[in-house]
Design a protein around this motif. Structure first.
Motif, PDB file in Angstrom:
ATOM      1  N   ALA A 143       0.804  -1.225   0.000  1.00 50.06           N
ATOM      2  CA  ALA A 143       0.000   0.000   0.000  1.00 50.06           C
ATOM      3  C   ALA A 143       0.835   1.271   0.000  1.00 50.06           C
ATOM      4  CB  ALA A 143      -0.935   0.001   1.210  1.00 50.06           C
ATOM      5  N   GLY A 144       1.989   1.244   0.652  1.00 51.75           N
ATOM      6  CA  GLY A 144       2.821   2.433   0.769  1.00 51.75           C
ATOM      7  C   GLY A 144       4.269   2.132   0.461  1.00 51.75           C
ATOM      8  N   VAL A 145       5.002   3.156   0.029  1.00 50.89           N
ATOM      9  CA  VAL A 145       6.411   2.981  -0.292  1.00 50.89           C
ATOM     10  C   VAL A 145       7.171   4.242   0.091  1.00 50.89           C
ATOM     11  CG1 VAL A 145       6.100   3.789  -2.673  1.00 50.89           C
ATOM     12  CG2 VAL A 145       8.052   2.317  -2.128  1.00 50.89           C
ATOM     13  N   ALA A 146       8.414   4.055   0.542  1.00 49.76           N
ATOM     14  CA  ALA A 146       9.315   5.166   0.860  1.00 49.76           C
ATOM     15  C   ALA A 146      10.695   4.794   0.347  1.00 49.76           C
ATOM     16  CB  ALA A 146       9.356   5.424   2.364  1.00 49.76           C
ATOM     17  N   VAL A 147      11.518   5.806   0.080  1.00 47.96           N
ATOM     18  CA  VAL A 147      12.860   5.548  -0.433  1.00 47.96           C
ATOM     19  C   VAL A 147      13.880   6.298   0.417  1.00 47.96           C
ATOM     20  CG1 VAL A 147      12.610   7.402  -2.160  1.00 47.96           C
ATOM     21  CG2 VAL A 147      14.352   5.613  -2.481  1.00 47.96           C
ATOM     22  N   ALA A 148      14.937   5.593   0.792  1.00 49.63           N
ATOM     23  CA  ALA A 148      16.019   6.167   1.592  1.00 49.63           C
ATOM     24  C   ALA A 148      17.048   6.819   0.679  1.00 49.63           C
ATOM     25  CB  ALA A 148      16.671   5.071   2.432  1.00 49.63           C
ATOM     26  N   PRO A 149      17.910   7.670   1.239  1.00 50.49           N
ATOM     27  CA  PRO A 149      18.939   8.332   0.414  1.00 50.49           C
ATOM     28  C   PRO A 149      19.838   7.370  -0.349  1.00 50.49           C
ATOM     29  CG  PRO A 149      18.744   9.434   2.523  1.00 50.49           C
ATOM     30  CD  PRO A 149      17.897   8.198   2.625  1.00 50.49           C
ATOM     31  N   ASP A 150      20.058   6.162   0.201  1.00 50.38           N
ATOM     32  CA  ASP A 150      20.920   5.197  -0.478  1.00 50.38           C
ATOM     33  C   ASP A 150      20.185   4.372  -1.533  1.00 50.38           C
ATOM     34  OD1 ASP A 150      19.414   3.454   1.028  1.00 50.38           O
ATOM     35  OD2 ASP A 150      21.120   2.441   1.971  1.00 50.38           O
ATOM     36  N   GLY A 151      18.896   4.658  -1.721  1.00 49.32           N
ATOM     37  CA  GLY A 151      18.113   3.938  -2.720  1.00 49.32           C
ATOM     38  C   GLY A 151      17.344   2.748  -2.197  1.00 49.32           C
ATOM     39  N   THR A 152      17.508   2.425  -0.925  1.00 52.25           N
ATOM     40  CA  THR A 152      16.728   1.335  -0.336  1.00 52.25           C
ATOM     41  C   THR A 152      15.261   1.726  -0.267  1.00 52.25           C
ATOM     42  OG1 THR A 152      18.602   0.592   1.001  1.00 52.25           O
ATOM     43  CG2 THR A 152      16.410  -0.131   1.701  1.00 52.25           C
ATOM     44  N   LEU A 153      14.393   0.813  -0.660  1.00 54.98           N
ATOM     45  CA  LEU A 153      12.964   1.058  -0.610  1.00 54.98           C
ATOM     46  C   LEU A 153      12.348   0.364   0.592  1.00 54.98           C
ATOM     47  CD1 LEU A 153      12.011   0.462  -4.356  1.00 54.98           C
ATOM     48  CD2 LEU A 153      12.429   2.647  -3.230  1.00 54.98           C
ATOM     49  N   TYR A 154      11.378   1.028   1.198  1.00 55.72           N
ATOM     50  CA  TYR A 154      10.621   0.448   2.307  1.00 55.72           C
ATOM     51  C   TYR A 154       9.162   0.372   1.886  1.00 55.72           C
ATOM     52  CZ  TYR A 154      14.845   1.184   4.991  1.00 55.72           C
ATOM     53  OH  TYR A 154      16.146   1.136   5.424  1.00 55.72           O
ATOM     54  N   VAL A 155       8.533  -0.770   2.118  1.00 55.11           N
ATOM     55  CA  VAL A 155       7.190  -1.020   1.630  1.00 55.11           C
ATOM     56  C   VAL A 155       6.282  -1.435   2.782  1.00 55.11           C
ATOM     57  CG1 VAL A 155       5.776  -2.404   0.059  1.00 55.11           C
ATOM     58  CG2 VAL A 155       8.125  -1.791  -0.579  1.00 55.11           C
ATOM     59  N   ALA A 156       5.126  -0.774   2.879  1.00 50.49           N
ATOM     60  CA  ALA A 156       4.096  -1.180   3.831  1.00 50.49           C
ATOM     61  C   ALA A 156       3.178  -2.155   3.106  1.00 50.49           C
ATOM     62  CB  ALA A 156       3.311   0.034   4.324  1.00 50.49           C
ATOM     63  N   PRO A 159      -1.163  -1.984   7.696  1.00 46.12           N
ATOM     64  CA  PRO A 159      -0.365  -0.755   7.533  1.00 46.12           C
ATOM     65  C   PRO A 159      -0.531  -0.196   6.125  1.00 46.12           C
ATOM     66  CG  PRO A 159       1.051  -2.678   7.337  1.00 46.12           C
ATOM     67  CD  PRO A 159      -0.313  -3.177   7.762  1.00 46.12           C
ATOM     68  N   SER A 160      -0.655   1.119   6.029  1.00 51.93           N
ATOM     69  CA  SER A 160      -0.905   1.711   4.721  1.00 51.93           C
ATOM     70  C   SER A 160       0.083   2.802   4.341  1.00 51.93           C
ATOM     71  CB  SER A 160      -2.329   2.283   4.661  1.00 51.93           C
ATOM     72  OG  SER A 160      -2.546   3.180   5.728  1.00 51.93           O
ATOM     73  N   GLY A 161       0.876   3.279   5.288  1.00 55.37           N
ATOM     74  CA  GLY A 161       1.843   4.331   4.995  1.00 55.37           C
ATOM     75  C   GLY A 161       3.175   4.036   5.637  1.00 55.37           C
ATOM     76  N   VAL A 162       4.252   4.505   4.997  1.00 56.97           N
ATOM     77  CA  VAL A 162       5.594   4.288   5.530  1.00 56.97           C
ATOM     78  C   VAL A 162       6.458   5.479   5.145  1.00 56.97           C
ATOM     79  CG1 VAL A 162       6.309   2.990   3.477  1.00 56.97           C
ATOM     80  CG2 VAL A 162       7.522   2.635   5.639  1.00 56.97           C
ATOM     81  N   ALA A 163       7.374   5.849   6.048  1.00 51.13           N
ATOM     82  CA  ALA A 163       8.293   6.960   5.793  1.00 51.13           C
ATOM     83  C   ALA A 163       9.621   6.643   6.449  1.00 51.13           C
ATOM     84  CB  ALA A 163       7.734   8.271   6.335  1.00 51.13           C
ATOM     85  N   ILE A 164      10.691   7.201   5.903  1.00 47.98           N
ATOM     86  CA  ILE A 164      12.034   6.959   6.425  1.00 47.98           C
ATOM     87  C   ILE A 164      12.648   8.273   6.876  1.00 47.98           C
ATOM     88  CG2 ILE A 164      12.911   6.989   4.049  1.00 47.98           C
ATOM     89  CD1 ILE A 164      14.492   4.927   6.865  1.00 47.98           C
ATOM     90  N   ALA A 165      13.140   8.310   8.118  1.00 55.87           N
ATOM     91  CA  ALA A 165      13.745   9.508   8.692  1.00 55.87           C
ATOM     92  C   ALA A 165      15.231   9.570   8.349  1.00 55.87           C
ATOM     93  CB  ALA A 165      13.548   9.514  10.200  1.00 55.87           C
ATOM     94  N   PRO A 166      15.845  10.746   8.497  1.00 57.93           N
ATOM     95  CA  PRO A 166      17.278  10.873   8.195  1.00 57.93           C
ATOM     96  C   PRO A 166      18.162   9.933   9.018  1.00 57.93           C
ATOM     97  CG  PRO A 166      16.265  13.041   8.305  1.00 57.93           C
ATOM     98  CD  PRO A 166      15.224  12.069   8.772  1.00 57.93           C
ATOM     99  N   ASP A 167      17.716   9.601  10.242  1.00 56.30           N
ATOM    100  CA  ASP A 167      18.531   8.717  11.085  1.00 56.30           C
ATOM    101  C   ASP A 167      18.287   7.238  10.816  1.00 56.30           C
ATOM    102  OD1 ASP A 167      16.059   8.277  12.204  1.00 56.30           O
ATOM    103  OD2 ASP A 167      16.615   8.869  14.248  1.00 56.30           O
ATOM    104  N   GLY A 168      17.465   6.935   9.818  1.00 53.16           N
ATOM    105  CA  GLY A 168      17.195   5.545   9.470  1.00 53.16           C
ATOM    106  C   GLY A 168      15.979   4.946  10.143  1.00 53.16           C
ATOM    107  N   THR A 169      15.333   5.688  11.033  1.00 52.14           N
ATOM    108  CA  THR A 169      14.109   5.195  11.659  1.00 52.14           C
ATOM    109  C   THR A 169      12.989   5.167  10.630  1.00 52.14           C
ATOM    110  OG1 THR A 169      14.742   6.114  13.799  1.00 52.14           O
ATOM    111  CG2 THR A 169      12.411   5.578  13.494  1.00 52.14           C
ATOM    112  N   VAL A 170      12.233   4.078  10.623  1.00 54.49           N
ATOM    113  CA  VAL A 170      11.102   3.927   9.717  1.00 54.49           C
ATOM    114  C   VAL A 170       9.816   4.159  10.499  1.00 54.49           C
ATOM    115  CG1 VAL A 170       9.843   2.313   8.226  1.00 54.49           C
ATOM    116  CG2 VAL A 170      12.343   2.317   8.228  1.00 54.49           C
ATOM    117  N   TYR A 171       8.952   5.008   9.967  1.00 57.90           N
ATOM    118  CA  TYR A 171       7.667   5.286  10.605  1.00 57.90           C
ATOM    119  C   TYR A 171       6.555   4.640   9.792  1.00 57.90           C
ATOM    120  CZ  TYR A 171      10.212   8.531  13.520  1.00 57.90           C
ATOM    121  OH  TYR A 171      11.104   9.079  14.419  1.00 57.90           O
TER     122      TYR A 171
END
Length: 311
Positions: A144-157, A187-199
């Motif tokens: 349902a949700g996707v986020a991308v980190a500065p290194d290109g890693t994707l996080y998927v909800a 879970p429907s949303g995901v975000a990545i913080a600068p310190d690597g924490t995933v919300y």
């Protein structure tokens, strides 16, 4: 299939004004361009009728992301396309083919746009020319949700197919899919913080969770949240949430307290924040995309026709 937040009807008036912008109020018709529909928000404004829609743009806007150059990307789910809005307000289609039921979107530092194609059970990417390519598939049930980190890693909800079997997965730049954390409830949303924490917007648990880089899950906020859908985090680690059933956008303090930024929305689904602190919202029930300035002023970037949406 829609997520649980899509199970109730949104009642729109026949002339295009929207009920529910504020509890118990009915909007009054206003005619004008998107740029003219700008208003300052304060909690007292919920006693005042709000705006209506103009020319058709969106059918069912869901996920939203903003690039470093100010371009806003929106998933228009029912039209199975991704739309972009330039910094000057020009609306155009980035890609309209290759999706089954897209819901989430993210944009990388290099401008590559990633889409969670929930209906296609896959994550896709869009080039600057609009070409759609598959990044990963067959590893998801309902991404349902996707986020991308500065290194290109994707996080998927990945909402999964039942209670408490939602998963947060990560896709390495080489394409390897792995599980970061599990046990979420749709879970429907995901975000990545600068310190690597995933919300994570743990939608059916009415909460926002945070996940450490090693996969440790803890609660960030739950009080006052009803079916939170989209989540975003700014450069300072401040978390923003589309509190869908409360028709609000919330800012989560370090103590885990949800503070409303605005109530002039109808079932907002997606949220994004730019480097200057402006917040972008897919106001799904109104088929619109809004912007909240750092000073709290709400404006309309683009919107669509009155109609009936179901959530």
């Amino acid at each position: 299939m829609r997520l649980p937040l899509l199970s109730l009807p949104l009642l729109l008036t026949s002339f295009g004004a929207i009920n529910g912008l504020c509890p118990g109020r009915v909007a009054s018709p206003i005619v004008g361009s998107a740029s003219s529909l700008t208003q300052a928000y304060s909690p007292a404004d919920c006693a005042t009728p709000k705006l209506v829609l103009r020319a058709s743009t969106f059918s069912y806007p869901d996920g939203v992301a903003v690039a470093a150059d100010g371009t806003v990307y929106v998933v228009d789910t029912d039209n199975t396309e991704v739309v972009k809005i330039s910094a000057t307000g020009t609306v155009s289609t980035l890609a309209s083919g290759g999706f089954t039921y897209p819901t989430g979107v993210a944009v990388a530092a290099d401008g590559t746009v990633y889409v969670a194609d929930a209906g296609g059970r896959s994550i896709k990417k869009i080039s600057s020319t609009g070409a759609v390519a598959e990044v990963a598939a067959h590893d998801f049930v309902y991404p349902a949700g996707v986020a991308v980190a500065p290194d290109g890693t994707l996080y998927v909800a990945d909402a999964g197919s039942g209670a408490d079997n939602g998963i947060i997965k990560k896709i390495s730049p080489s394409g390897r899919v792995s599980t970061l954390a599990s046990g979420f409830n749709k879970p429907s949303g995901v975000a990545i913080a600068p310190d690597g924490t995933v919300y994570v917007a743990d939608t059916d648990n009415n909460s926002i969770k945070k996940v450490s880089p090693t996969g440790v899950v803890s609660a960030l906020a739950s009080t006052g949240l009803q079916k939170p859908h989209g989540v975003a985090v700014d450069a300072d680690g401040i978390v923003y949430v589309a509190n869908t059933y409360n028709n609000t956008i919330e800012k989560i303090t370090a103590a885990g307290v949800a503070v409303p930024l605005g109530c002039s929305f109808t079932y907002p689904s997606g949220v994004a924040v730019d480097a200057a602190g402006a917040v972008y919202v897919t106001d799904t029930g109104n088929s619109a995309v809004r912007k909240i300035s750092p000073s709290g002023q709400v404006s309309t970037l683009a919107d669509g026709p009155a109609g009936t949406a179901t959530r």
